[in-house]
Design an enzyme around this catalytic site. Structure first.
Site, PDB file in Angstrom:
ATOM      1  N   TYR A 281     -47.089 -11.966  69.308  1.00  0.00           N
ATOM      2  CA  TYR A 281     -46.819 -10.553  69.039  1.00  0.00           C
ATOM      3  C   TYR A 281     -45.342 -10.245  69.244  1.00  0.00           C
ATOM      4  O   TYR A 281     -44.626 -10.914  69.987  1.00  0.00           O
ATOM      5  CB  TYR A 281     -47.685  -9.643  69.918  1.00  0.00           C
ATOM      6  CG  TYR A 281     -47.272  -9.551  71.369  1.00  0.00           C
ATOM      7  CD1 TYR A 281     -46.376  -8.578  71.811  1.00  0.00           C
ATOM      8  CD2 TYR A 281     -47.795 -10.427  72.324  1.00  0.00           C
ATOM      9  CE1 TYR A 281     -46.008  -8.475  73.149  1.00  0.00           C
ATOM     10  CE2 TYR A 281     -47.447 -10.329  73.662  1.00  0.00           C
ATOM     11  CZ  TYR A 281     -46.546  -9.354  74.062  1.00  0.00           C
ATOM     12  OH  TYR A 281     -46.186  -9.258  75.395  1.00  0.00           O
ATOM     13  N   CYS A 282     -44.889  -9.223  68.522  1.00  0.00           N
ATOM     14  CA  CYS A 282     -43.534  -8.692  68.676  1.00  0.00           C
ATOM     15  C   CYS A 282     -43.606  -7.197  68.372  1.00  0.00           C
ATOM     16  O   CYS A 282     -44.692  -6.634  68.251  1.00  0.00           O
ATOM     17  CB  CYS A 282     -42.545  -9.416  67.766  1.00  0.00           C
ATOM     18  SG  CYS A 282     -42.917  -9.307  66.002  1.00  0.00           S
ATOM     19  N   THR A 283     -42.476  -6.535  68.244  1.00  0.00           N
ATOM     20  CA  THR A 283     -42.471  -5.082  68.102  1.00  0.00           C
ATOM     21  C   THR A 283     -43.125  -4.610  66.815  1.00  0.00           C
ATOM     22  O   THR A 283     -44.016  -3.756  66.825  1.00  0.00           O
ATOM     23  CB  THR A 283     -41.033  -4.542  68.166  1.00  0.00           C
ATOM     24  OG1 THR A 283     -40.410  -5.001  69.366  1.00  0.00           O
ATOM     25  CG2 THR A 283     -41.020  -3.025  68.128  1.00  0.00           C
ATOM     26  N   GLY A 285     -43.733  -7.029  63.955  1.00  0.00           N
ATOM     27  CA  GLY A 285     -44.381  -8.111  63.247  1.00  0.00           C
ATOM     28  C   GLY A 285     -43.475  -9.095  62.543  1.00  0.00           C
ATOM     29  O   GLY A 285     -43.864 -10.244  62.304  1.00  0.00           O
ATOM     30  N   VAL A 310     -46.625  -4.421  67.943  1.00  0.00           N
ATOM     31  CA  VAL A 310     -47.072  -3.552  69.040  1.00  0.00           C
ATOM     32  C   VAL A 310     -47.099  -2.089  68.612  1.00  0.00           C
ATOM     33  O   VAL A 310     -47.985  -1.329  69.004  1.00  0.00           O
ATOM     34  CB  VAL A 310     -46.172  -3.734  70.275  1.00  0.00           C
ATOM     35  CG1 VAL A 310     -46.646  -2.836  71.413  1.00  0.00           C
ATOM     36  CG2 VAL A 310     -46.154  -5.190  70.725  1.00  0.00           C
TER      37      VAL A 310
END
Length: 432
Positions: A281-283, A285, A310
């Site tokens: 996961y990241c902010t 995508g 997220v």
């Protein structure tokens, strides 16, 4: 710096970092006065004054004067919009020209990059202008299914100006990304909806028992939660069970690339590539889409990513399984879950369930005390500018610097109160 709450850490000097290696957050708020503590025992050099910001002529013109207040009735509530799409663009320079022409006369600030592999956009503007551009982009069949994410910007523009141009790499990574097969969906991680992601996390964290045969099968599989962000982003918010990434710039990310069977800084070292589910996961995508392509080429088979990152998860699922705020790369820096889903609470009570007993989550980098405000600030030393978390006491004691070493630097900026941000570094470089 990890330590127990209440203990005071020694004030160690920090290395002065070159400005071009700092996190790419654009500070642009300024203060008209400086504040310093008369009780400070340090003898500080001259502090550079803040010069009024010049209003540089940008690519697009604003529709209202700089002193006029936004009018909600005209759709002038400011928002931040972000989207990206990996798709073949045969003539990106032509697309750039088309986008510039559409934005002429619209009040848009931000970063919009286009190349042969697609588009990556983060920008702010009045609601009417910001959404008009997103709608126009989606009229292009290549981008008709793009996920457009919108969040409030309560203090106006979150970016200082508009940068819309061709860029060889849509994200910065060591060695570039133009050689990666990013436009091939089969090479990227499989996207999970926010709902499916929450179920997987709950299974991993034993929050709920399996309610069906499929859930039980998922709970029996080996899983690893991988945060594909920077360590300082983890420090203000992350999913329960995620290890803090030992990374301060995505460009230098090297998870899964180590030849060693065991590496403390590499959570993917030595794992079974064929039988371990890796949940990335990241902010928003895009970093996961890029990095999963690299991992796929390295033999990792079971790669999953959080669709929309997220920010999309918080909008749909609230703060379930999430702890703290979300770090964002614009002037807002840190956003509570309620920004995306009204009514969602910032979960700061989950400290006992952290991966490491001693961790840097929501703690002052200097003294280690727990923080109530999950928001970074930049070091007042112009030649350091490091993003760091600090309690109000350490801000006062060190005059806004990240360490004792920086307080004696030759070029210091004034301490900014509260959530205000410094202007771009060149505004102070030649200060008199």
């Amino acid at each position: 710096m990890a330590m127990a709450c209440g203990r005071v850490a020694p004030l160690l000097p920090c290395p002065v970092r070159p400005l071009h290696r700092l996190p790419s957050v654009s500070p642009f708020f300024c203060s008209s006065s400086s504040s310093s503590s008369s009780s400070s025992s340090f003898s500080l050099p001259r502090i550079f004054p803040i010069r009024p910001a010049s209003r540089t002529a940008g690519i697009v013109a604003c529709r209202r004067g700089p002193d006029q207040e936004p009018d909600a009735g005209r759709g002038d509530d400011f928002v931040v919009v972000s989207f990206y799409k990996f798709v073949v663009i045969e003539n990106p320079q032509t697309d750039v020209a088309r986008h510039l022409a559409f934005l002429q006369g619209r009040d848009i600030h931000g970063r919009i990059y286009v190349n042969e592999q697609g588009i990556n956009a983060q920008y702010s503007g009045p609601n009417e202008d910001a959404l008009a551009y997103a709608d126009w982009v989606k009229e292009d069949q290549r981008f008709s299914d793009v996920l457009v994410q919108v969040s409030a910007a309560s203090h106006g523009h979150a970016f200082p100006r508009l940068k819309l141009r061709y860029k060889p790499s849509l994200v910065q990574l060591e060695g570039g990304v133009s050689h990666l097969p990013l436009v091939d969906p089969s090479m990227r991680a499989y996207p999970l909806t926010p709902s499916d992601w929450r179920k997987r996390l709950q299974s991993m964290n034993n929050v709920s028992r399996p309610t069906s045969e499929s859930d039980e099968q998922v709970s029996d599989r080996k899983c690893l939660l991988l945060d594909v962000r920077n360590g300082y982003e983890w420090d203000v918010g992350h999913f329960q069970g995620a290890q803090r990434p030992n990374v301060d710039c995505f460009r230098s990310t090297s998870f899964g690339l180590s030849e060693q069977e065991v590496a403390s800084s590499d959570p993917l070292a030595g794992i079974d590539k064929a039988h371990t589910d890796i949940l990335m996961y990241c902010t928003g995508g895009i970093r996961c889409d890029v990095y999963s392509t690299i991992l796929r080429q390295k033999g990792f088979r079971n790669l999953y990513t959080l669709s929309g990152g997220v920010s999309n998860y918080l909008k749909n699922e609230g703060s379930a399984e999430w702890v703290g705020n979300l770090f964002v790369f614009d002037g807002r820096l840190s956003l509570p879950p309620s920004t995306y889903k009204p009514g969602a609470n910032t979960n700061a009570t989950a400290r006992p369930n952290m991966v490491h007993e001693n961790n840097t989550f929501a703690r002052c980098y200097i003294c280690g005390s727990e923080l109530l405000e999950f928001r970074h600030r930049n070091c007042a030393n112009l030649d350091c500018n490091q993003l760091f978390l600090s309690c109000s006491s350490c801000v006062t004691q060190l005059s806004g610097c990240c360490c004792l070493h920086c307080t004696s630097a030759p070029r210091l900026r004034p301490v900014l109160p509260g959530p205000q941000r410094y202007q771009k570094w060149h505004m102070y470089r030649d200060g008199e």
